[in-house]
Design a protein around this motif. Structure first.
Motif, PDB file in Angstrom:
ATOM      1  N   LEU A 270       0.862  -1.173   0.000  1.00 47.43           N
ATOM      2  CA  LEU A 270       0.000   0.000   0.000  1.00 47.43           C
ATOM      3  C   LEU A 270       0.896   1.220   0.000  1.00 47.43           C
ATOM      4  O   LEU A 270       1.935   1.232   0.636  1.00 47.43           O
ATOM      5  N   THR A 271       0.494   2.240  -0.702  1.00 46.66           N
ATOM      6  CA  THR A 271       1.295   3.449  -0.719  1.00 46.66           C
ATOM      7  C   THR A 271       0.573   4.537   0.050  1.00 46.66           C
ATOM      8  O   THR A 271      -0.650   4.534   0.132  1.00 46.66           O
ATOM      9  N   PRO A 272       1.312   5.475   0.628  1.00 47.83           N
ATOM     10  CA  PRO A 272       0.655   6.605   1.280  1.00 47.83           C
ATOM     11  C   PRO A 272      -0.215   7.330   0.252  1.00 47.83           C
ATOM     12  O   PRO A 272       0.245   7.648  -0.832  1.00 47.83           O
ATOM     13  N   THR A 273      -1.446   7.536   0.588  1.00 45.08           N
ATOM     14  CA  THR A 273      -2.374   8.089  -0.378  1.00 45.08           C
ATOM     15  C   THR A 273      -3.318   9.074   0.279  1.00 45.08           C
ATOM     16  O   THR A 273      -3.601   8.969   1.462  1.00 45.08           O
ATOM     17  N   SER A 274      -3.789  10.022  -0.494  1.00 47.72           N
ATOM     18  CA  SER A 274      -4.777  10.961   0.004  1.00 47.72           C
ATOM     19  C   SER A 274      -6.109  10.720  -0.697  1.00 47.72           C
ATOM     20  O   SER A 274      -6.959  11.589  -0.740  1.00 47.72           O
ATOM     21  N   THR A 275      -6.253   9.566  -1.272  1.00 46.28           N
ATOM     22  CA  THR A 275      -7.476   9.233  -1.994  1.00 46.28           C
ATOM     23  C   THR A 275      -7.939   7.840  -1.589  1.00 46.28           C
ATOM     24  O   THR A 275      -7.147   7.018  -1.156  1.00 46.28           O
ATOM     25  N   SER A 276      -9.224   7.584  -1.740  1.00 48.90           N
ATOM     26  CA  SER A 276      -9.745   6.249  -1.440  1.00 48.90           C
ATOM     27  C   SER A 276      -9.836   5.416  -2.707  1.00 48.90           C
ATOM     28  O   SER A 276     -10.520   4.406  -2.743  1.00 48.90           O
ATOM     29  N   ASP A 277      -9.161   5.833  -3.743  1.00 52.28           N
ATOM     30  CA  ASP A 277      -9.164   5.132  -5.022  1.00 52.28           C
ATOM     31  C   ASP A 277      -8.578   3.728  -4.841  1.00 52.28           C
ATOM     32  O   ASP A 277      -7.464   3.579  -4.332  1.00 52.28           O
ATOM     33  N   PRO A 278      -9.298   2.683  -5.257  1.00 53.09           N
ATOM     34  CA  PRO A 278      -8.764   1.326  -5.096  1.00 53.09           C
ATOM     35  C   PRO A 278      -7.519   1.075  -5.939  1.00 53.09           C
ATOM     36  O   PRO A 278      -6.788   0.122  -5.702  1.00 53.09           O
ATOM     37  N   ARG A 279      -7.254   1.938  -6.914  1.00 51.24           N
ATOM     38  CA  ARG A 279      -6.038   1.770  -7.719  1.00 51.24           C
ATOM     39  C   ARG A 279      -4.777   2.171  -6.962  1.00 51.24           C
ATOM     40  O   ARG A 279      -3.677   2.053  -7.479  1.00 51.24           O
ATOM     41  N   SER A 280      -4.919   2.667  -5.724  1.00 54.86           N
ATOM     42  CA  SER A 280      -3.749   3.085  -4.957  1.00 54.86           C
ATOM     43  C   SER A 280      -2.945   1.904  -4.439  1.00 54.86           C
ATOM     44  O   SER A 280      -1.862   2.076  -3.924  1.00 54.86           O
ATOM     45  N   LYS A 281      -3.473   0.710  -4.592  1.00 52.79           N
ATOM     46  CA  LYS A 281      -2.733  -0.480  -4.171  1.00 52.79           C
ATOM     47  C   LYS A 281      -1.639  -0.757  -5.200  1.00 52.79           C
ATOM     48  O   LYS A 281      -1.909  -0.816  -6.399  1.00 52.79           O
TER      49      LYS A 281
ATOM     50  N   TYR B 221       5.697   3.131  -7.410  1.00 49.60           N
ATOM     51  CA  TYR B 221       5.463   4.438  -6.825  1.00 49.60           C
ATOM     52  C   TYR B 221       5.449   4.370  -5.307  1.00 49.60           C
ATOM     53  O   TYR B 221       5.136   3.354  -4.710  1.00 49.60           O
ATOM     54  N   ILE B 222       5.842   5.479  -4.700  1.00 51.49           N
ATOM     55  CA  ILE B 222       5.951   5.532  -3.240  1.00 51.49           C
ATOM     56  C   ILE B 222       4.876   6.396  -2.610  1.00 51.49           C
ATOM     57  O   ILE B 222       4.690   6.361  -1.405  1.00 51.49           O
ATOM     58  N   ALA B 223       4.172   7.184  -3.416  1.00 55.55           N
ATOM     59  CA  ALA B 223       3.080   8.004  -2.888  1.00 55.55           C
ATOM     60  C   ALA B 223       2.117   8.306  -4.024  1.00 55.55           C
ATOM     61  O   ALA B 223       2.525   8.414  -5.182  1.00 55.55           O
ATOM     62  N   GLN B 224       0.850   8.428  -3.672  1.00 55.90           N
ATOM     63  CA  GLN B 224      -0.167   8.735  -4.664  1.00 55.90           C
ATOM     64  C   GLN B 224      -1.069   9.826  -4.115  1.00 55.90           C
ATOM     65  O   GLN B 224      -1.345   9.865  -2.918  1.00 55.90           O
TER      66      GLN B 224
ATOM     67  N   PHE C 271       4.163   9.675  -7.151  1.00 53.46           N
ATOM     68  CA  PHE C 271       5.608   9.870  -7.127  1.00 53.46           C
ATOM     69  C   PHE C 271       6.264   8.502  -7.234  1.00 53.46           C
ATOM     70  O   PHE C 271       5.949   7.602  -6.451  1.00 53.46           O
ATOM     71  N   PHE C 272       7.176   8.367  -8.169  1.00 52.77           N
ATOM     72  CA  PHE C 272       7.891   7.113  -8.337  1.00 52.77           C
ATOM     73  C   PHE C 272       9.208   7.164  -7.579  1.00 52.77           C
ATOM     74  O   PHE C 272       9.806   8.227  -7.438  1.00 52.77           O
TER      75      PHE C 272
END
Length: 152
Positions: free
Chosen positions: A76-87, A125-128, A137-138
């Motif tokens: 899982l990446t640190p994310t500010s969205t609940s988008d399931p593509r953040s995995k 990527y390390i953050a979305q 961010f990659f």
């Protein structure tokens, strides 16, 4: 002769009974950190391995090599969205180091190292974040380097 002073109640600043506080402290001490907290930005499964080899000592230095591999599964990446593509996808990182150490020059010991990180050149990527469109961010791509250090 002054009267002996009664020790202050250590629980005087808490709005709970001493029994409840003692139980909470006991549970805190008894259970390991991994059971008390859940780190949401960590991959649930991570496997890492390291191989290190020290060559026989040479006349003026010591040669060593190591290889590191780390496999991340369903990170899982640190994310500010609940988008399931953040995995993030499964990926593995391979790093290598070759070090020539204990080189006696100038009253101290020199160490020369060459390294390679992310040798498979894996993109991950390390953050979305979401700015109207999904952005990320990659982390660094394949990186090589040379280090020279001096110990005195």
């Amino acid at each position: 002769m002054p009267r002996p002073r009664k020790p202050a109640n250590p629980f005087r600043y808490f709005h709970s009974s001493p029994e409840v506080i003692r139980m909470a402290v006991m549970l805190y001490v008894r259970f390991p950190l991994s059971l008390r907290f859940r780190f949401i930005d960590m991959a649930p499964q991570t496997i890492s391995a390291k191989v290190e080899y020290q060559f026989p000592p040479m006349a003026i230095s010591q040669l060593g090599a190591n290889l590191d591999y780390c496999y991340y599964y369903q990170g899982l990446t640190p994310t500010s969205t609940s988008d399931p593509r953040s995995k993030s996808e499964k990926y593995g990182l391979l790093d290598a180091h070759l070090t020539l150490s204990d080189i006696p020059i100038g009253g101290g010991k020199w160490r020369l190292s060459t390294f390679g990180r992310n040798l498979a050149d894996k993109e991950y990527y390390i953050a979305q974040f979401n700015t109207g469109t999904s952005s990320a961010f990659f982390d660094q791509s394949r990186t090589y380097g040379l280090e020279l250090s001096f110990e005195y």
